[in-house]
Design a protein around this motif. Structure first.
Motif, PDB file in Angstrom:
ATOM      1  N   VAL A  58      30.529 -14.815  -2.054  1.00 55.16           N
ATOM      2  CA  VAL A  58      31.944 -14.930  -1.113  1.00 55.16           C
ATOM      3  C   VAL A  58      32.600 -14.885  -1.755  1.00 55.16           C
ATOM      4  N   SER A  59      33.643 -13.904  -0.656  1.00 49.62           N
ATOM      5  CA  SER A  59      35.090 -13.689  -0.887  1.00 49.62           C
ATOM      6  C   SER A  59      36.165 -14.900  -1.032  1.00 49.62           C
ATOM      7  N   TYR A  60      36.810 -14.915  -1.922  1.00 52.99           N
ATOM      8  CA  TYR A  60      37.807 -15.770  -1.409  1.00 52.99           C
ATOM      9  C   TYR A  60      39.300 -15.491  -1.627  1.00 52.99           C
ATOM     10  N   GLY A  61      39.856 -14.311  -1.267  1.00 49.77           N
ATOM     11  CA  GLY A  61      40.736 -13.376  -1.284  1.00 49.77           C
ATOM     12  C   GLY A  61      40.793 -12.626   0.174  1.00 49.77           C
ATOM     13  N   LYS A  62      41.772 -11.609  -0.007  1.00 52.43           N
ATOM     14  CA  LYS A  62      41.786 -10.834   1.096  1.00 52.43           C
ATOM     15  C   LYS A  62      41.395  -9.550   0.826  1.00 52.43           C
ATOM     16  N   GLU A  63      40.794  -9.534  -0.710  1.00 51.76           N
ATOM     17  CA  GLU A  63      40.770  -7.992  -1.059  1.00 51.76           C
ATOM     18  C   GLU A  63      39.516  -8.305  -1.565  1.00 51.76           C
ATOM     19  N   SER A  64      38.886  -6.409  -1.359  1.00 50.40           N
ATOM     20  CA  SER A  64      37.704  -6.046  -1.801  1.00 50.40           C
ATOM     21  C   SER A  64      37.227  -7.334  -2.775  1.00 50.40           C
ATOM     22  N   SER A  65      38.266  -6.399  -3.936  1.00 49.62           N
ATOM     23  CA  SER A  65      37.964  -6.705  -4.611  1.00 49.62           C
ATOM     24  C   SER A  65      38.036  -8.636  -5.514  1.00 49.62           C
ATOM     25  N   GLN A  66      38.653  -9.612  -4.377  1.00 51.21           N
ATOM     26  CA  GLN A  66      38.512 -10.924  -4.358  1.00 51.21           C
ATOM     27  C   GLN A  66      36.937 -11.195  -4.013  1.00 51.21           C
ATOM     28  N   TYR A  67      36.067 -11.792  -5.590  1.00 52.50           N
ATOM     29  CA  TYR A  67      35.069 -12.035  -4.768  1.00 52.50           C
ATOM     30  C   TYR A  67      34.457 -12.545  -5.791  1.00 52.50           C
ATOM     31  N   LEU A  68      33.475 -13.659  -5.602  1.00 52.50           N
ATOM     32  CA  LEU A  68      32.406 -13.959  -6.750  1.00 52.50           C
ATOM     33  C   LEU A  68      31.116 -14.523  -6.377  1.00 52.50           C
ATOM     34  N   ALA A 137      41.055 -18.161  -6.879  1.00 54.18           N
ATOM     35  CA  ALA A 137      38.715 -19.178  -7.335  1.00 54.18           C
ATOM     36  C   ALA A 137      38.969 -19.743  -7.664  1.00 54.18           C
ATOM     37  N   VAL A 138      39.317 -20.790  -8.126  1.00 54.31           N
ATOM     38  CA  VAL A 138      39.321 -21.879  -9.210  1.00 54.31           C
ATOM     39  C   VAL A 138      39.933 -22.990  -7.755  1.00 54.31           C
ATOM     40  N   ARG A 139      40.275 -23.250  -7.107  1.00 49.35           N
ATOM     41  CA  ARG A 139      40.765 -23.760  -6.211  1.00 49.35           C
ATOM     42  C   ARG A 139      40.155 -23.052  -4.956  1.00 49.35           C
ATOM     43  N   PHE A 140      39.817 -22.432  -4.780  1.00 51.02           N
ATOM     44  CA  PHE A 140      38.261 -22.426  -3.456  1.00 51.02           C
ATOM     45  C   PHE A 140      37.440 -22.572  -3.243  1.00 51.02           C
ATOM     46  N   LEU A 141      36.671 -22.718  -4.996  1.00 54.13           N
ATOM     47  CA  LEU A 141      35.638 -23.468  -5.673  1.00 54.13           C
ATOM     48  C   LEU A 141      35.683 -24.873  -5.404  1.00 54.13           C
ATOM     49  N   ALA A 142      37.073 -25.335  -5.581  1.00 52.62           N
ATOM     50  CA  ALA A 142      37.007 -26.892  -5.296  1.00 52.62           C
ATOM     51  C   ALA A 142      36.951 -27.438  -3.663  1.00 52.62           C
ATOM     52  N   ALA A 143      37.712 -26.852  -3.508  1.00 52.08           N
ATOM     53  CA  ALA A 143      37.663 -26.799  -1.788  1.00 52.08           C
ATOM     54  C   ALA A 143      36.489 -26.677  -1.443  1.00 52.08           C
ATOM     55  N   HIS A 144      35.967 -25.987  -1.409  1.00 51.88           N
ATOM     56  CA  HIS A 144      34.273 -25.911  -0.456  1.00 51.88           C
ATOM     57  C   HIS A 144      33.189 -26.398  -1.841  1.00 51.88           C
ATOM     58  N   ALA A 145      33.749 -27.034  -2.280  1.00 48.10           N
ATOM     59  CA  ALA A 145      32.055 -27.731  -3.599  1.00 48.10           C
ATOM     60  C   ALA A 145      30.983 -28.643  -2.639  1.00 48.10           C
ATOM     61  N   GLY A 146      31.841 -29.538  -1.621  1.00 47.72           N
ATOM     62  CA  GLY A 146      30.385 -29.254  -0.688  1.00 47.72           C
ATOM     63  C   GLY A 146      29.487 -28.900  -0.100  1.00 47.72           C
TER      64      GLY A 146
END
Length: 330
Positions: A58-68, A137-146
């Motif tokens: 999953v991408s959590y940001g705009k840069e290619s390195s911002q993924y999880l 990343a943490v805030r993205f994960l919290a927002a997309h838990a469901g």
């Protein structure tokens, strides 16, 4: 004529005496070097196939390195979220480092949704980019838990080495997401104090240089990973900067996160990050949250990033801590 006596036995005996004397005088140094050279290894099976659930990059940001990399086990409800932050001195590593693989392979098979976070390294972006990436990343994960199928009302975060710094920094400063549990493996917490701490532990500077020799080849122009990440030699660091980048100072200034339980592990044979870093952060966290909320283990003979931190026995202890801190069922 009398035959000349050969001198080599005497020379060899003299060398042995000198070696023995050096070993006695430098006992601690010899032990630490030997402990690091003889760390046992755990076999890490190859392949990324996993039949126990779903994997999503999953991408959590705009840069290619911002993924999880997100691993969500199937078949269970209310799966807790465990965020994993890799090490590598802010200059190396990704979501699939050896240590991170040990973590997500174990915990995804024990009912945790595991998110291994990639962040911008020093070559791409200097301080505070990595801190910002972990927060995003943490805030993205919290927002997309469901959307992805886990719970995020109480989140756990782990990091090792530089990742331990990033995980701890995020855990104590996060004010929008409930991070209830921090697991810190041999993290660096206060950069300027490392050199005097090694000196106090009796670890010679040449041992530290050998143990960290990879840094200069990875980060050209700098002698240490922290200087590479900050983008400036230590001699130019202001007191304000030193305070701002220190997890210890951040905790003393007041934690945004009001509820946190912490588990800290460090080895006394570490020649990359002195174990006094963990002793200090354990004390600061105890002062901030109460000693009953902080667990610190100094493990004898463990080197930096040793596989011994990742045995089933050790990770079972981490799992017990997480279940208690997150108030989840086993």
């Amino acid at each position: 004529m009398k035959a000349k006596k050969k001198k080599w036995p005497l020379i060899a005996a003299g060398i042995l005496v000198l070696v023995a004397a050096a070993a006695i005088i430098m006992h601690d140094t010899v032990w630490i070097v030997w402990a690091n050279l003889t760390q046992p290894k755990i076999q890490l099976t190859e392949g990324t196939e996993w039949a126990g659930g779903t994997f999503t990059r999953v991408s959590y940001g705009k840069e290619s390195s911002q993924y999880l990399d997100l691993y969500v086990p199937s078949g269970t409800e209310n799966k807790p979220l465990f965020v994993l932050i890799h090490g590598g001195g802010f200059v190396a590593g990704d979501t699939q480092t050896r240590q991170t693989q040990f973590m997500y392979r174990y915990f995804r098979d024990h009912g945790f949704a595991c998110a291994s976070v990639n962040y911008r390294l020093a070559e791409e972006a200097k301080y505070p980019a990595a801190i910002e990436d972990v927060r995003d990343a943490v805030r993205f994960l919290a927002a997309h838990a469901g959307e992805y199928g886990y719970t995020a009302d109480r989140i756990a975060i782990w990091g090792e080495s530089a990742g331990g710094y990033l995980a701890a920094y995020e855990a104590v400063t996060e004010d929008q997401v409930n991070i209830a549990a921090l697991v810190d493996y041999y993290g660096v917490m206060d950069f300027p104090s490392m050199t005097p701490q090694f000196r106090e532990q009796g670890i010679p500077s040449w041992v530290v240089r050998i143990g960290n020799s990879w840094v200069s080849s990875t980060c050209k122009g700098y002698d240490s990973f922290e200087e590479c990440w900050i983008g400036q030699e230590k001699s130019g660091w202001t007191d304000e900067l030193k305070s701002r980048i220190s997890v210890l100072s951040v905790i003393r200034a007041g934690t945004a996160n009001q509820q946190l339980n912490a588990m800290i592990l460090h080895g006394d044979a570490d020649i990359t990050v002195p174990y006094a870093q963990s002793t200090a952060v354990a004390q600061e966290l105890s002062d901030a949250y109460g000693a009953e909320h902080v667990s610190f283990q100094l493990l004898h003979g463990f080197g930096h990033a040793s596989d011994r931190f990742y045995t089933d026995e050790r990770l079972n202890e981490v799992a017990e801590f997480l279940h208690t801190a997150l108030d989840t069922q086993k």
